[in-house]
Design an enzyme around this catalytic site. Sequence first.
Site, PDB file in Angstrom:
ATOM      1  N   CYS A 160     -11.540  17.258   8.513  1.00 25.35           N
ATOM      2  CA  CYS A 160     -10.134  17.414   8.149  1.00 25.35           C
ATOM      3  C   CYS A 160      -9.485  18.552   8.924  1.00 25.35           C
ATOM      4  CB  CYS A 160      -9.957  17.638   6.654  1.00 25.35           C
ATOM      5  SG  CYS A 160      -8.202  17.493   6.258  1.00 25.35           S
ATOM      6  N   ASP A 313     -18.303  11.753   9.811  1.00 24.31           N
ATOM      7  CA  ASP A 313     -18.173  13.048  10.488  1.00 24.31           C
ATOM      8  C   ASP A 313     -19.216  13.294  11.573  1.00 24.31           C
ATOM      9  OD1 ASP A 313     -16.075  13.483   8.797  1.00 24.31           O
ATOM     10  OD2 ASP A 313     -17.091  14.959   7.524  1.00 24.31           O
ATOM     11  N   LYS A 321     -12.011  14.040  12.002  1.00 24.01           N
ATOM     12  CA  LYS A 321     -13.091  13.693  11.072  1.00 24.01           C
ATOM     13  C   LYS A 321     -12.543  13.719   9.650  1.00 24.01           C
ATOM     14  CE  LYS A 321     -16.592  15.648  14.179  1.00 24.01           C
ATOM     15  NZ  LYS A 321     -17.212  14.378  14.603  1.00 24.01           N
ATOM     16  N   CYS A 357      -4.187  12.559   8.173  1.00 28.96           N
ATOM     17  CA  CYS A 357      -4.282  13.903   7.634  1.00 28.96           C
ATOM     18  C   CYS A 357      -3.103  14.113   6.688  1.00 28.96           C
ATOM     19  CB  CYS A 357      -4.220  14.883   8.799  1.00 28.96           C
ATOM     20  SG  CYS A 357      -4.925  16.440   8.351  1.00 28.96           S
TER      21      CYS A 357
END
Length: 420
Positions: A160, A313, A321, A357
């Site tokens: 993130c 990830d 990720k 995001c």
Amino acid sequence: MASHYQVLIIGGGTAGIMTAAQLLKQKQSSSVAIIEPAETHYYQPAWTLVGAGAYNFKKTGKPMKEVMPQGATWIKDFATTFDPENNTVNTKATGAITYDYLVVAPGLVMEPSMIEGLPEALDKGVVCSNYTDPEHTWNVIKNFKGGNALFTQPSTPIKCGGAPQKIAYLASDYFRKTGILKNTNVIFATPGSVIFGVKPIRDTLMKVIGRYGINFKPFYAPFKIDAEKQIAYFKHVAPEENQCVLNEDNDIGEVSTEENIIQIPFDMLHLAPPQAAPKFVRESTLVNEAGWLDVDHHSLQHNRYSNIFGLGDVAGLPTAKTGAAVRKQVPVVVDNLSLLIKQNKIGTQSYNGYSSCPLVTGYGKMTLAEFDYKGNFTPDPKLKRMLVFNSAKEHWRLWMLKKFGLPFLYWNKMMKGENV
């Protein structure tokens, strides 16, 4: 005799559980096992809100046994080494496990030792991180009385990528509400060149930075934390021609030296620790030069071993990720794996680098960055049903999606193998 499974999955995080759940739901495999040592499965995207006092930490975790898909064998153990030539994974306690197909999805690990002084400083006193202890972050923010509030992130890829700045915005909003923003220098320092790579989102975030009066410091890469003296040390990583602009920012007490080293004193520090693939992956033959799982960017099949896939990830993919990326990667892996099992060839489904995001910009405000490998802004058409017509702008409905909608979807749909 080693246990054998048709599909062996390493990792009981978002990627591993979703892949197993979809394979089993679609009856695509005769036997599926998941290697996962942890007792608890966390919904980590909510940790940003926990760090700002807007979400209960206890609600972010569920017992691992509750999220294990029905029909999957849970091997409660650590994977230790790979032997891809012999289709074997070795574990700490269970011994060797063989497979026909392997899905590598153990996520990533925090490596605070990559920044000098960080392991000793983390989660103590005024140094905090939502990545390791979001409840401690909230205590630090609540007890902050003014001065330099420093927020930063490392040069490594991180899960993130927006999280280190989200907490800066939430903290600024909290300081504004409690009347201490006027006695505070909020500083956001990043090794990156811009606040965000997707232009419509970047334009919104620069306004948010202006609204809170945040000191934005691009090209700042942290390399040392002195928790005793409360000083963070950065290397200036800008291209050569920018070096002449290095100057002292007396307002925040910043000092720069000849060797492009900058010192910033802090009264509180929030940072994302450096992150890397787990050691057993890093030290295997399955990684690329950068130390991430070497998979094809579109099929997610391993570049050297055709019966191995990787996602989440740990995968060496040039995109952010996030759990949202996993949501789009899983159907591609499941489709390719199913066809490989049935017809010995992979399908045509391709992952385009989608990631998203949710950038929380204050209490009750959020913008949603959705993008692909090329950095194109790709908003989900379904947002219009929520009456959000421009997700690059801040919106209260997006905050509701982050706080209530996404956790619900995660636990009740994604973890159950439904495509969302």
